[in-house]
Scaffold this motif. Structure first.
Motif, PDB file in Angstrom:
ATOM      1  N   MET A   1     -54.783 -11.929 -23.896  1.00 28.11           N
ATOM      2  CA  MET A   1     -53.825 -10.844 -23.982  1.00 28.11           C
ATOM      3  C   MET A   1     -53.338 -10.643 -25.409  1.00 28.11           C
ATOM      4  N   ALA A   2     -53.328 -11.709 -26.187  1.00 33.06           N
ATOM      5  CA  ALA A   2     -52.700 -11.651 -27.528  1.00 33.06           C
ATOM      6  C   ALA A   2     -53.635 -10.976 -28.521  1.00 33.06           C
ATOM      7  N   THR A   3     -53.813  -9.649 -28.369  1.00 35.74           N
ATOM      8  CA  THR A   3     -54.599  -8.871 -29.318  1.00 35.74           C
ATOM      9  C   THR A   3     -53.644  -8.131 -30.238  1.00 35.74           C
ATOM     10  N   PHE A   4     -53.723  -8.425 -31.531  1.00 46.03           N
ATOM     11  CA  PHE A   4     -52.795  -7.818 -32.487  1.00 46.03           C
ATOM     12  C   PHE A   4     -53.556  -6.940 -33.473  1.00 46.03           C
ATOM     13  N   ILE A   5     -52.893  -5.906 -33.912  1.00 46.15           N
ATOM     14  CA  ILE A   5     -53.479  -4.941 -34.833  1.00 46.15           C
ATOM     15  C   ILE A   5     -53.180  -5.367 -36.267  1.00 46.15           C
ATOM     16  N   SER A   6     -54.205  -5.425 -37.083  1.00 47.09           N
ATOM     17  CA  SER A   6     -54.023  -5.668 -38.519  1.00 47.09           C
ATOM     18  C   SER A   6     -54.529  -4.458 -39.290  1.00 47.09           C
ATOM     19  N   VAL A   7     -54.008  -4.274 -40.491  1.00 42.58           N
ATOM     20  CA  VAL A   7     -54.297  -3.088 -41.289  1.00 42.58           C
ATOM     21  C   VAL A   7     -55.310  -3.441 -42.366  1.00 42.58           C
ATOM     22  N   GLN A   8     -56.278  -2.549 -42.552  1.00 42.52           N
ATOM     23  CA  GLN A   8     -57.289  -2.743 -43.592  1.00 42.52           C
ATOM     24  C   GLN A   8     -56.689  -2.465 -44.972  1.00 42.52           C
ATOM     25  N   LYS A 247     -50.934  -2.354 -24.746  1.00 41.08           N
ATOM     26  CA  LYS A 247     -49.788  -3.216 -25.026  1.00 41.08           C
ATOM     27  C   LYS A 247     -48.509  -2.645 -24.398  1.00 41.08           C
ATOM     28  N   HIS A 248     -48.382  -1.330 -24.414  1.00 44.22           N
ATOM     29  CA  HIS A 248     -47.210  -0.706 -23.792  1.00 44.22           C
ATOM     30  C   HIS A 248     -47.150  -1.073 -22.307  1.00 44.22           C
ATOM     31  N   CYS A 249     -48.281  -0.957 -21.617  1.00 48.24           N
ATOM     32  CA  CYS A 249     -48.322  -1.297 -20.184  1.00 48.24           C
ATOM     33  C   CYS A 249     -48.119  -2.787 -19.953  1.00 48.24           C
ATOM     34  N   ILE A 250     -48.715  -3.621 -20.799  1.00 50.55           N
ATOM     35  CA  ILE A 250     -48.613  -5.073 -20.628  1.00 50.55           C
ATOM     36  C   ILE A 250     -47.176  -5.542 -20.810  1.00 50.55           C
ATOM     37  N   ASP A 281     -49.498  -2.541 -10.680  1.00 51.47           N
ATOM     38  CA  ASP A 281     -50.114  -1.247 -10.988  1.00 51.47           C
ATOM     39  C   ASP A 281     -50.376  -1.103 -12.488  1.00 51.47           C
ATOM     40  N   LEU A 282     -49.451  -1.600 -13.296  1.00 55.05           N
ATOM     41  CA  LEU A 282     -49.602  -1.484 -14.747  1.00 55.05           C
ATOM     42  C   LEU A 282     -50.801  -2.297 -15.249  1.00 55.05           C
ATOM     43  N   VAL A 283     -50.932  -3.532 -14.770  1.00 55.04           N
ATOM     44  CA  VAL A 283     -52.053  -4.343 -15.250  1.00 55.04           C
ATOM     45  C   VAL A 283     -53.376  -3.837 -14.699  1.00 55.04           C
ATOM     46  N   LYS A 284     -53.350  -3.210 -13.502  1.00 56.58           N
ATOM     47  CA  LYS A 284     -54.583  -2.614 -12.987  1.00 56.58           C
ATOM     48  C   LYS A 284     -55.008  -1.438 -13.874  1.00 56.58           C
ATOM     49  N   THR A 285     -54.026  -0.670 -14.339  1.00 58.10           N
ATOM     50  CA  THR A 285     -54.335   0.436 -15.246  1.00 58.10           C
ATOM     51  C   THR A 285     -54.976  -0.084 -16.527  1.00 58.10           C
ATOM     52  N   VAL A 286     -54.411  -1.170 -17.057  1.00 61.40           N
ATOM     53  CA  VAL A 286     -54.976  -1.754 -18.272  1.00 61.40           C
ATOM     54  C   VAL A 286     -56.383  -2.267 -18.025  1.00 61.40           C
ATOM     55  N   GLU A 292     -61.943  -3.262 -22.440  1.00 63.55           N
ATOM     56  CA  GLU A 292     -62.795  -3.495 -23.610  1.00 63.55           C
ATOM     57  C   GLU A 292     -61.995  -4.040 -24.784  1.00 63.55           C
ATOM     58  N   TYR A 293     -60.706  -3.730 -24.814  1.00 63.31           N
ATOM     59  CA  TYR A 293     -59.868  -4.103 -25.963  1.00 63.31           C
ATOM     60  C   TYR A 293     -58.905  -5.248 -25.649  1.00 63.31           C
ATOM     61  N   VAL A 294     -58.408  -5.317 -24.435  1.00 61.29           N
ATOM     62  CA  VAL A 294     -57.387  -6.310 -24.092  1.00 61.29           C
ATOM     63  C   VAL A 294     -57.755  -6.969 -22.758  1.00 61.29           C
ATOM     64  N   ASN A 295     -57.636  -8.284 -22.702  1.00 57.25           N
ATOM     65  CA  ASN A 295     -57.928  -9.047 -21.481  1.00 57.25           C
ATOM     66  C   ASN A 295     -56.616  -9.394 -20.784  1.00 57.25           C
ATOM     67  N   VAL A 296     -56.454  -8.909 -19.550  1.00 57.44           N
ATOM     68  CA  VAL A 296     -55.206  -9.161 -18.808  1.00 57.44           C
ATOM     69  C   VAL A 296     -55.470  -9.938 -17.524  1.00 57.44           C
ATOM     70  N   LYS A 297     -56.576 -10.642 -17.470  1.00 56.31           N
ATOM     71  CA  LYS A 297     -56.917 -11.341 -16.224  1.00 56.31           C
ATOM     72  C   LYS A 297     -55.852 -12.376 -15.858  1.00 56.31           C
ATOM     73  N   ASP A 298     -55.410 -13.191 -16.810  1.00 59.38           N
ATOM     74  CA  ASP A 298     -54.414 -14.223 -16.501  1.00 59.38           C
ATOM     75  C   ASP A 298     -53.111 -13.605 -16.025  1.00 59.38           C
ATOM     76  N   LEU A 299     -52.663 -12.561 -16.706  1.00 59.27           N
ATOM     77  CA  LEU A 299     -51.415 -11.914 -16.304  1.00 59.27           C
ATOM     78  C   LEU A 299     -51.571 -11.260 -14.945  1.00 59.27           C
ATOM     79  N   ALA A 300     -52.725 -10.628 -14.710  1.00 58.55           N
ATOM     80  CA  ALA A 300     -52.951  -9.982 -13.414  1.00 58.55           C
ATOM     81  C   ALA A 300     -52.955 -11.006 -12.282  1.00 58.55           C
TER      82      ALA A 300
END
Length: 866
Positions: A1-8, A247-250, A281-286, A292-300
């Motif tokens: 779940m811990a996917t963070f955005i970094s800037v180039q 991330k908003h949904c998570i 419902d929120l984690v199902k949406t994610v 492809e971008y965020v893994n929410v299996k543990d939270l789900a």
């Protein structure tokens, strides 16, 4: 779940800071220890830039420290060096951080001669590198969480600072990556990630669920705001948008999950189930949209287990009503993050390389003060010299002191002998001739330097105008005509100075020609000089006369006044007072410098006593000259008057005047020579300034031309394809084939091309008569084969021109073959009025070919045309 955005990070082009800074230092500061120190500091600054932006940096705190030190140095030199297009012209070029470039050219970049632009880009890299360091942290321990939160908040503050200052720093449209909209969004993203880190810390520390829910809900709010800001823009990389939405949904799901635990503790079992259902419902949406971008299996899984248990307990035990989602109380919010303000210095290890150099405002104030000081000193010296010349003129007109010394009437007066000796010691007439001869050469040298400087500006301006006319609105840079206005005004001022100098030289030469003969006479030996002076025997001797004694006393007093003036002139020139501390204090206290008020006050304090003495000598001289004139009148009455004595006195007066003219001419010519030599140094600096800006403009022009060429290459090379002429769409035999918007291609032979066969249609109804399968010509001119078969070898296809008419009697009518049986692979041929004629290649088996393997339908027989 811990996917963070970094800037180039942005990439910078190489720039040599040392050369232009050292040149400015050499032109501004006198040679000495201070100049050497400043030049060494410029070299160090150039090395620091190479370390900070001239190479890829590791994702480490030491790299960030280097970047921050460079940013602090830029802030410290900004008030000390005049970085601009017409002073220290250094073009800083940076690429857009988010532009990936294209097939025909490099990525988007912008070059500006602005230190503010360099600061903005370096601060952007500081924020970008901080985000990269934070994203690399291990969030399973407290140290990693603390470091990540600190760097995300610093990055947020850096981007927010750019948002607030970029437009004023650049004074033009920035690249997309540092535009206010983009950096504002990045600031919010970094703030959201810092809030998420605090949520993870609270979860790890097993804080109360109410607090954790508020932290998660606040993070969801930040992510939602960031997503709203950039969802309709394509400025950020495409992977950012789904991550923000996920991330908003998570974070919302986490907030609902921990709020459900709080509801269970409060025995609100229906609310617990409602919140868990919402979280599920929120984690199902994610999972369905952004897996492809965020893994929410543990939270789900965690939410699913909790929801299953809660439903089971409520169904069998509590039977509590599950409220609708809209009836649930909103989860509270708690923000623990704040953008770190950019307060210079931002580095903990910053040391100012130019600590001893005063700010530019102080330099300008010092320049104005020195000008005021020079005006005051020159004015006072001019008053004294003018008074001395006046006194000499009065004495020469009265033939003093020669008149009171020439009592014998047949010898050269002692004062004339002294003047003659002084003139001969200074070189006499030859000195003036040489000085006058040198003036035109000095003038011509200065004129050539000025003309060359203006020529450089003119040529570059003409080139800029030509390119602006050629590229029009594409040529987006400051016009040379506007940029060179200060330099042209400075050049016009120098031209006026030279014109005035030429006039002054003319006056000096004219005066010299007027008094040349008398000065030449003064340069002769004493016997020749005595022979040239008419003799006269006075009727009575004036030795011991009271009037002579009074005149001698007054002349001695006047000589003392002259000597006092010489001393005052030396004192005025030798006074030296450093105003740097005064101006620095004023700048520190008020943030600005009132140069006029400070300078006037200090000049009055320093030079007040000396200027008062100058005025006293002027008044004293006026009184002495008045008394001398009165005494001379009495002396003239006592002296016997005859024509011989008058002629002798006239010659002595001319000799005295010649001496004064010689002294003044030599002084004027030496000052003129000094003026031209000093002006040469100033004009050379002006020429260097012009050549520097022209070189910088040429570099900028070449860079802009390169970018324009790349942008032109990326543009489509032709307009939209024209519609087909009407005659090509005319129906053959009265039929109207469908119009085509694409022009018919010329016949070409495609080598080694294997087009894909069309989709196979359903099996046709096959009649008893054998028919010929018609090969199909694809858009590329190759023959399409059925699936599972190799393409048949055919001759080149015919060019498709206007269709031939099909009715008999028309000139050029040719017999068309009759239509054959239905062939499902003749797609694209329905609009042709006749079947294409097939040619047999040399060495090919007789048409038709053998049964092709794998073809599921019966082979149709071939019937030759009748």
């Amino acid at each position: 779940m811990a996917t963070f955005i970094s800037v180039q990070s942005k990439k910078a082009s190489e720039v040599d800071l040392a050369k232009p800074l050292c040149k400015f230092i050499q032109q501004t500061y006198p040679a000495g220890e201070a100049q050497a120190d400043h030049s060494r500091a410029a070299e160090e600054l150039n090395k620091l830039r190479k370390s900070a932006v001239g190479r890829p940096l590791d994702k480490h705190e030491s790299s960030l420290e280097t970047l921050m030190r460079y940013y602090d140095q830029l802030c410290s030199i900004e008030p000390k060096f005049p970085f601009s297009e017409n002073q220290i012209c250094v073009t800083f070029t940076w690429k857009d951080a988010f532009d990936k470039g294209s097939l025909f050219g490099g990525s988007v970049k912008l070059g500006l001669a602005s230190l503010g632009y360099e600061k903005t880009c370096v601060l952007f890299n500081c924020g970008a590198l901080a985000s990269q360091i934070a994203s690399e942290q291990n969030l399973d321990n407290d140290e990693g969480l603390k470091t990540a939160a600190k760097h995300y908040q610093f990055a947020s503050g850096a981007f927010q600072h750019i948002k607030d200052t970029v437009l004023s720093a650049l004074n033009r449209e920035p690249t997309v990556d540092i535009s206010p909209d983009t950096v504002g969004t990045l600031s919010l993203i970094m703030l959201a990630q810092a809030q998420e880190v605090f949520f993870l810390k609270a979860t790890r520390d097993k804080m109360k669920d109410a607090i954790i829910a508020k932290l998660a809900n606040q993070a969801a709010d930040y992510y939602g705001d960031a997503f709203k800001q950039c969802q309709y823009k394509d400025t950020l990389p495409k992977e950012v948008f789904p991550v923000l939405a996920a991330k908003h949904c998570i974070m919302q799901a986490n907030a609902e999950y921990h709020q459900s635990i709080l509801a269970k503790q409060q025995k609100k079992f229906g609310e617990e189930i409602g919140r868990l259902q919402h979280a599920s419902d929120l984690v199902k949406t994610v999972a369905s949209r952004y897996d492809e971008y965020v893994n929410v299996k543990d939270l789900a899984d965690k939410i699913s287990r909790a929801l299953t248990a809660a439903k089971k307990d409520n169904d069998f035990i509590y039977h509590d009503r599950v409220p609708d989602l809209k009836d649930l109380d909103p989860v509270g919010k708690a923000s623990l993050v704040k953008s770190t303000s950019v307060v210079v210095p931002i580095s903990q290890k910053f040391t100012d390389l130019f600590e001893k150099m005063v700010p530019l405002a102080v330099q300008q104030s010092l320049s104005l003060y020195n000008q005021r000081k020079a005006d005051l000193v020159n004015r006072s010296i001019a008053q004294m010299r003018e008074a001395t010349n006046l006194a000499n003129g009065v004495l020469a007109s009265l033939n003093l002191p020669a008149a009171i010394e020439d009592v014998s009437g047949d010898s050269v007066p002692q004062s004339i002998l002294q003047k003659s000796k002084s003139v001969i010691e200074q070189g006499g007439i030859q000195t003036i001739d040489q000085l006058i001869k040198d003036l035109p050469e000095l003038l011509q040298r200065n004129r050539e330097i000025l003309d060359e400087s203006l020529r450089l500006l003119g040529e570059e301006e003409a080139t800029d105008n030509d390119l602006r006319t050629k590229f029009k609105e594409r040529w987006q840079r400051t016009p040379s005509s506007e940029l060179y206005k200060p330099l042209r005004a400075e050049g016009a001022n120098f031209s006026n100075i030279l014109d005035k100098a030429i006039q002054a030289d003319g006056h000096v030469k004219e005066r010299y020609q007027t008094h040349r003969d008398t000065i030449s006479l003064l340069c002769k030996p004493e016997p020749e000089l005595n022979a040239a002076i008419p003799s006269a025997n006075p009727a009575k001797t004036m030795q011991g006369s009271e009037v002579v004694s009074v005149l001698r006393s007054l002349l001695a007093s006047l000589d003392e006044v002259k000597k006092e003036r010489e001393q005052l002139e030396n004192d005025l020139k030798s006074v030296n007072f450093d105003m740097t501390s005064k101006f620095l204090t004023a700048l520190a206290q008020d943030g600005a410098i009132n140069e006029e008020a400070i300078s006037v006050t200090e000049l009055d304090r320093i030079y007040g006593s000396l200027t008062h003495k100058v005025q006293e000598t002027l008044k004293k001289q006026d009184e002495l000259l008045k008394n001398i004139q009165n005494a001379h009148q009495e002396f003239s009455k006592m002296k016997q008057s005859n024509s011989e004595s008058n002629l002798r006195e006239e010659v002595l007066k001319n000799l005295a005047v010649a001496n004064d003219n010689f002294v003044e001419l030599v002084a004027n010519l030496k000052e003129g020579t000094k003026f031209y030599n000093e002006l040469t140094e100033i004009l050379l600096k002006f020429q260097n300034k012009c050549s520097d800006i022209v070189f910088a403009r040429k570099t900028e022009r070449d860079e802009l031309l390169k970018d324009l060429q790349q942008s032109i290459a990326r543009e489509p090379s032709a307009p939209s394809i024209p519609s087909q002429p009407a005659y090509q769409t005319a129906a053959a035999g009265g039929s109207k084939p469908a119009a085509s918007t694409t022009p018919t291609p010329a016949p070409r032979t495609m080598v080694s091309s294997k087009p894909q066969p069309p989709a196979r249609p359903p099996p046709p109804m096959i009649s008893t008569a054998n028919t010929l399968p018609t090969p199909v010509s694809t858009a590329t001119g190759a023959t399409a084969s059925p699936a599972g078969s190799s393409p048949a070898s055919t001759g080149p296809s015919q060019a498709q021109g206007p269709p031939y008419p099909t009715y008999p009697g028309f000139p050029g009518y040719c017999q068309m073959p009759m239509p054959v049986g239905y062939n499902p692979y003749t797609y694209g041929q329905y609009n042709l009025p006749y079947a294409p004629q097939m040619y047999q290649n040399p060495g090919q088996a007789p048409y038709p070919g053998p049964q092709q393997p794998g073809y599921p339908y019966p082979q149709q027989s071939y019937y030759p045309q009748q």
